[in-house]
Design an enzyme around this catalytic site. Structure first.
Site, PDB file in Angstrom:
ATOM      1  CB  CYS A  30      -0.904  -0.039   1.239  1.00 30.10           C
ATOM      2  SG  CYS A  30      -1.782   1.482   1.596  1.00 30.10           S
ATOM      3  CB  CYS A  33       0.371   1.653   4.112  1.00 28.13           C
ATOM      4  SG  CYS A  33      -1.373   1.208   4.007  1.00 28.13           S
TER       5      CYS A  33
END
Length: 81
Positions: A30, A33
């Site tokens: 991600c 993230c």
């Protein structure tokens, strides 16, 4: 590296049971993230002994993601006691 806590099914409940906890649900693939990771690490160092700064890898801990209704990542949840 910061002092955040990697949470798993085994240590989740005992870790967030006392005090204030920030829980970051994330995954290695991600992009957002990964952008947030340095901030989480810094918070881990800044709040050591004051709050639990935690991360849950949703790829490895899918049961926790389901239990807390995580549908998109990154998701940050604050918990108290």
């Amino acid at each position: 590296m910061g002092k955040y806590i990697d949470l798993t099914q085994d240590n989740f409940d005992s870790t967030v049971a006392n005090g204030v906890s920030l829980v970051d649900f994330w995954a290695p693939w991600c992009g957002p993230c990964r952008m947030l990771a340095p901030v989480i690490e810094e918070l881990g160092a800044d709040f050591e002994g004051k709050a639990n700064i935690c991360k849950v890898n949703t790829d490895e801990q899918q049961d926790l993601a389901v239990k807390y209704g995580i549908r998109s990542i990154p998701t940050i949840i604050f918990m108290k006691d």
